[in-house]
Every structure is written in C-alpha cells, then in structure tokens.
Write a protein that holds these residues in place. Structure first.
Motif, PDB file in Angstrom:
ATOM      1  N   LEU A 279     -25.044  73.161  18.860  1.00  7.98           N
ATOM      2  CA  LEU A 279     -25.370  73.712  20.280  1.00  7.98           C
ATOM      3  C   LEU A 279     -25.103  72.527  21.323  1.00  7.98           C
ATOM      4  CD1 LEU A 279     -28.654  75.871  19.528  1.00  7.98           C
ATOM      5  CD2 LEU A 279     -26.124  76.782  19.967  1.00  7.98           C
ATOM      6  N   LYS A 280     -25.402  71.369  20.770  1.00 14.14           N
ATOM      7  CA  LYS A 280     -25.299  70.284  21.775  1.00 14.14           C
ATOM      8  C   LYS A 280     -23.799  70.332  22.170  1.00 14.14           C
ATOM      9  CE  LYS A 280     -26.052  65.380  22.631  1.00 14.14           C
ATOM     10  NZ  LYS A 280     -26.654  64.211  22.119  1.00 14.14           N
ATOM     11  N   ALA A 281     -22.892  70.280  21.081  1.00 10.96           N
ATOM     12  CA  ALA A 281     -21.534  70.040  21.158  1.00 10.96           C
ATOM     13  C   ALA A 281     -21.074  71.401  21.958  1.00 10.96           C
ATOM     14  CB  ALA A 281     -20.770  70.141  20.023  1.00 10.96           C
ATOM     15  N   LEU A 282     -21.430  72.390  21.859  1.00  9.24           N
ATOM     16  CA  LEU A 282     -21.035  73.714  22.530  1.00  9.24           C
ATOM     17  C   LEU A 282     -21.596  73.770  24.066  1.00  9.24           C
ATOM     18  CD1 LEU A 282     -21.447  76.582  20.181  1.00  9.24           C
ATOM     19  CD2 LEU A 282     -19.434  75.364  20.716  1.00  9.24           C
ATOM     20  N   SER A 283     -22.598  72.780  24.331  1.00  8.10           N
ATOM     21  CA  SER A 283     -23.089  72.800  25.685  1.00  8.10           C
ATOM     22  C   SER A 283     -22.387  72.144  26.954  1.00  8.10           C
ATOM     23  CB  SER A 283     -24.527  72.443  25.603  1.00  8.10           C
ATOM     24  OG  SER A 283     -24.306  70.691  25.629  1.00  8.10           O
ATOM     25  N   ASN A 284     -20.980  71.478  26.413  1.00  6.85           N
ATOM     26  CA  ASN A 284     -20.282  71.084  27.352  1.00  6.85           C
ATOM     27  C   ASN A 284     -19.152  72.011  27.837  1.00  6.85           C
ATOM     28  OD1 ASN A 284     -17.397  69.487  27.884  1.00  6.85           O
ATOM     29  ND2 ASN A 284     -19.071  67.973  28.267  1.00  6.85           N
ATOM     30  N   PRO A 285     -19.013  72.370  29.096  1.00 10.15           N
ATOM     31  CA  PRO A 285     -17.872  73.178  29.380  1.00 10.15           C
ATOM     32  C   PRO A 285     -16.676  72.911  28.862  1.00 10.15           C
ATOM     33  CG  PRO A 285     -19.581  72.917  31.340  1.00 10.15           C
ATOM     34  CD  PRO A 285     -19.639  71.711  29.984  1.00 10.15           C
ATOM     35  N   ASP A 286     -16.176  71.627  29.068  1.00  5.62           N
ATOM     36  CA  ASP A 286     -14.605  71.624  28.371  1.00  5.62           C
ATOM     37  C   ASP A 286     -14.743  71.631  26.811  1.00  5.62           C
ATOM     38  OD1 ASP A 286     -14.070  70.592  31.161  1.00  5.62           O
ATOM     39  OD2 ASP A 286     -14.466  68.534  30.807  1.00  5.62           O
ATOM     40  N   ARG A 287     -15.709  71.104  26.192  1.00  5.55           N
ATOM     41  CA  ARG A 287     -15.503  71.374  24.957  1.00  5.55           C
ATOM     42  C   ARG A 287     -15.562  72.798  24.525  1.00  5.55           C
ATOM     43  NH1 ARG A 287     -18.974  66.510  24.639  1.00  5.55           N
ATOM     44  NH2 ARG A 287     -20.983  68.033  24.366  1.00  5.55           N
ATOM     45  N   LEU A 288     -16.536  73.589  24.867  1.00  3.21           N
ATOM     46  CA  LEU A 288     -16.525  75.116  24.870  1.00  3.21           C
ATOM     47  C   LEU A 288     -15.179  75.829  25.422  1.00  3.21           C
ATOM     48  CD1 LEU A 288     -18.258  77.409  24.108  1.00  3.21           C
ATOM     49  CD2 LEU A 288     -19.174  77.504  26.552  1.00  3.21           C
ATOM     50  N   LEU A 289     -14.599  75.236  26.510  1.00  4.95           N
ATOM     51  CA  LEU A 289     -13.179  75.968  26.772  1.00  4.95           C
ATOM     52  C   LEU A 289     -12.194  75.588  25.309  1.00  4.95           C
ATOM     53  CD1 LEU A 289     -12.792  75.076  30.513  1.00  4.95           C
ATOM     54  CD2 LEU A 289     -12.770  77.369  29.589  1.00  4.95           C
ATOM     55  N   LEU A 290     -12.242  74.509  24.994  1.00  3.59           N
ATOM     56  CA  LEU A 290     -11.027  74.022  23.971  1.00  3.59           C
ATOM     57  C   LEU A 290     -11.408  74.802  22.867  1.00  3.59           C
ATOM     58  CD1 LEU A 290     -11.508  70.003  24.619  1.00  3.59           C
ATOM     59  CD2 LEU A 290      -9.260  71.441  24.823  1.00  3.59           C
ATOM     60  N   LEU A 291     -12.702  75.065  22.432  1.00  5.68           N
ATOM     61  CA  LEU A 291     -13.161  75.784  21.338  1.00  5.68           C
ATOM     62  C   LEU A 291     -12.783  77.361  21.440  1.00  5.68           C
ATOM     63  CD1 LEU A 291     -16.476  74.294  20.138  1.00  5.68           C
ATOM     64  CD2 LEU A 291     -14.117  74.095  18.896  1.00  5.68           C
TER      65      LEU A 291
ATOM     66  N   VAL B 259     -15.121  64.138  20.235  1.00  9.96           N
ATOM     67  CA  VAL B 259     -16.361  64.776  19.913  1.00  9.96           C
ATOM     68  C   VAL B 259     -16.217  65.651  18.762  1.00  9.96           C
ATOM     69  CG1 VAL B 259     -18.394  65.715  20.990  1.00  9.96           C
ATOM     70  CG2 VAL B 259     -17.562  63.794  22.024  1.00  9.96           C
ATOM     71  N   LEU B 260     -15.486  66.865  19.337  1.00  9.83           N
ATOM     72  CA  LEU B 260     -15.765  67.996  18.417  1.00  9.83           C
ATOM     73  C   LEU B 260     -15.027  67.473  16.834  1.00  9.83           C
ATOM     74  CD1 LEU B 260     -13.748  70.305  20.902  1.00  9.83           C
ATOM     75  CD2 LEU B 260     -16.293  70.393  19.973  1.00  9.83           C
ATOM     76  N   ARG B 261     -14.289  66.431  16.869  1.00 11.84           N
ATOM     77  CA  ARG B 261     -13.787  65.902  15.439  1.00 11.84           C
ATOM     78  C   ARG B 261     -15.167  65.356  14.723  1.00 11.84           C
ATOM     79  NH1 ARG B 261      -9.447  63.948  17.976  1.00 11.84           N
ATOM     80  NH2 ARG B 261     -10.370  62.082  17.838  1.00 11.84           N
ATOM     81  N   ASP B 262     -15.641  64.555  15.561  1.00 13.86           N
ATOM     82  CA  ASP B 262     -16.833  63.875  14.988  1.00 13.86           C
ATOM     83  C   ASP B 262     -18.024  64.639  14.444  1.00 13.86           C
ATOM     84  OD1 ASP B 262     -15.469  61.521  15.467  1.00 13.86           O
ATOM     85  OD2 ASP B 262     -16.737  61.089  17.554  1.00 13.86           O
ATOM     86  N   GLU B 263     -18.209  65.964  15.377  1.00 10.19           N
ATOM     87  CA  GLU B 263     -19.030  66.832  14.822  1.00 10.19           C
ATOM     88  C   GLU B 263     -18.552  67.737  13.772  1.00 10.19           C
ATOM     89  OE1 GLU B 263     -22.269  66.980  15.761  1.00 10.19           O
ATOM     90  OE2 GLU B 263     -22.014  65.137  16.865  1.00 10.19           O
ATOM     91  N   GLY B 264     -17.427  67.477  13.333  1.00 14.22           N
ATOM     92  CA  GLY B 264     -16.890  68.350  12.313  1.00 14.22           C
ATOM     93  C   GLY B 264     -16.582  69.627  12.580  1.00 14.22           C
ATOM     94  N   LEU B 265     -16.458  69.959  14.005  1.00 14.65           N
ATOM     95  CA  LEU B 265     -16.087  71.311  14.303  1.00 14.65           C
ATOM     96  C   LEU B 265     -14.670  71.748  14.328  1.00 14.65           C
ATOM     97  CD1 LEU B 265     -18.637  71.701  17.348  1.00 14.65           C
ATOM     98  CD2 LEU B 265     -18.924  72.125  14.878  1.00 14.65           C
ATOM     99  N   VAL B 266     -13.859  70.612  14.628  1.00 15.26           N
ATOM    100  CA  VAL B 266     -12.294  70.965  14.436  1.00 15.26           C
ATOM    101  C   VAL B 266     -11.819  69.784  13.445  1.00 15.26           C
ATOM    102  CG1 VAL B 266     -12.106  71.673  16.905  1.00 15.26           C
ATOM    103  CG2 VAL B 266     -11.825  69.424  16.417  1.00 15.26           C
ATOM    104  N   SER B 267     -10.264  70.234  12.957  1.00  9.96           N
ATOM    105  CA  SER B 267      -9.896  69.393  12.210  1.00  9.96           C
ATOM    106  C   SER B 267      -8.265  69.306  12.792  1.00  9.96           C
ATOM    107  CB  SER B 267      -9.740  69.870  10.533  1.00  9.96           C
ATOM    108  OG  SER B 267      -9.244  71.191  10.429  1.00  9.96           O
ATOM    109  N   THR B 268      -7.499  68.219  12.084  1.00 11.00           N
ATOM    110  CA  THR B 268      -6.317  68.081  12.727  1.00 11.00           C
ATOM    111  C   THR B 268      -5.146  68.252  11.684  1.00 11.00           C
ATOM    112  OG1 THR B 268      -6.278  65.631  12.385  1.00 11.00           O
ATOM    113  CG2 THR B 268      -7.108  66.629  14.582  1.00 11.00           C
TER     114      THR B 268
END
Length: 110
Positions: free
Chosen positions: A23-35, A65-74
């Motif tokens: 939820l903390k990772a999703l709380s940033n508008p830029d990260r939310l837009l990316l996801l 941040v999204l990578r560090d939290e394990g939410l995205v991979s590359t």
C-alpha cells in the motif's frame, strides 16, 4: 497463550507488514500511474515515459522503488529495458482500484 495462537499472530503480522509495504508503494501517484500502464502488459522505459509524462530522473527513481519492493521485474533486449508487473497481489489491488476509480462499467483491467 497457546503456541498455535502465537504462530498465527506471527503470520498475521508478517502478512500485515507485506500489505503495508504494498500500500505504501501504491500510495505515490507516479508509481500508481506506472503500474496502471503495466497492467496492460510489458512496456519499455521510453514507452512508460511517454504514456505517463514523467521525466526521466523521476521515472527511474520510481521504477527503482517498484523493483526494490518486488512489484515489477525487468527484461533487457539490447539497449531496451522492459518492465512488467511481477506481483500477483499488486495486480489484484490494481484491478480493484481500476474497478472503483477508472471504469464506470465496473469491469477490471485485463
């Protein structure tokens, strides 16, 4: 307190910590837009920059941040780096957010 109750509490605490990090990772508008863009499938960094209108330094920081939290991979393809959602929990939450805030028909994102 019985041992089973302590183990259940430990599991519940770990689950609550994981949910809180998500939820903390999703709380940033830029990260939310990316996801949100990544719910549509894998995207190159340049595509993401164009789609969400975030400047390169901020984009790199938020993707980190999204990578560090394990939410995205590359995935690297030559000079291109492709991002994709790598968390079923994040995808489930994003689908719920889409239904509640983006789709008047109540249909989740594909």
């Amino acid at each position: 307190m019985p041992t089973d109750t302590l183990m259940d509490l430990d599991l519940l605490r770990r689950s609550a910590d994981a949910a809180s990090r998500l939820l903390k990772a999703l709380s940033n508008p830029d990260r939310l837009l990316l996801l949100c863009q990544l719910t549509q499938g894998e995207k190159r960094v340049g595509e993401l920059e164009a789609l969400v209108g975030i400047s390169q330094p901020t984009l790199s920081q938020q993707l980190g941040v999204l990578r560090d939290e394990g939410l995205v991979s590359t995935r690297r393809d030559g000079k291109n780096i492709h991002y994709r959602i790598d968390s079923p929990q994040a995808l489930a939450v994003l689908n719920t957010l889409y239904t509640q805030f983006c789709d008047p028909q109540g249909k989740p994102a594909p």
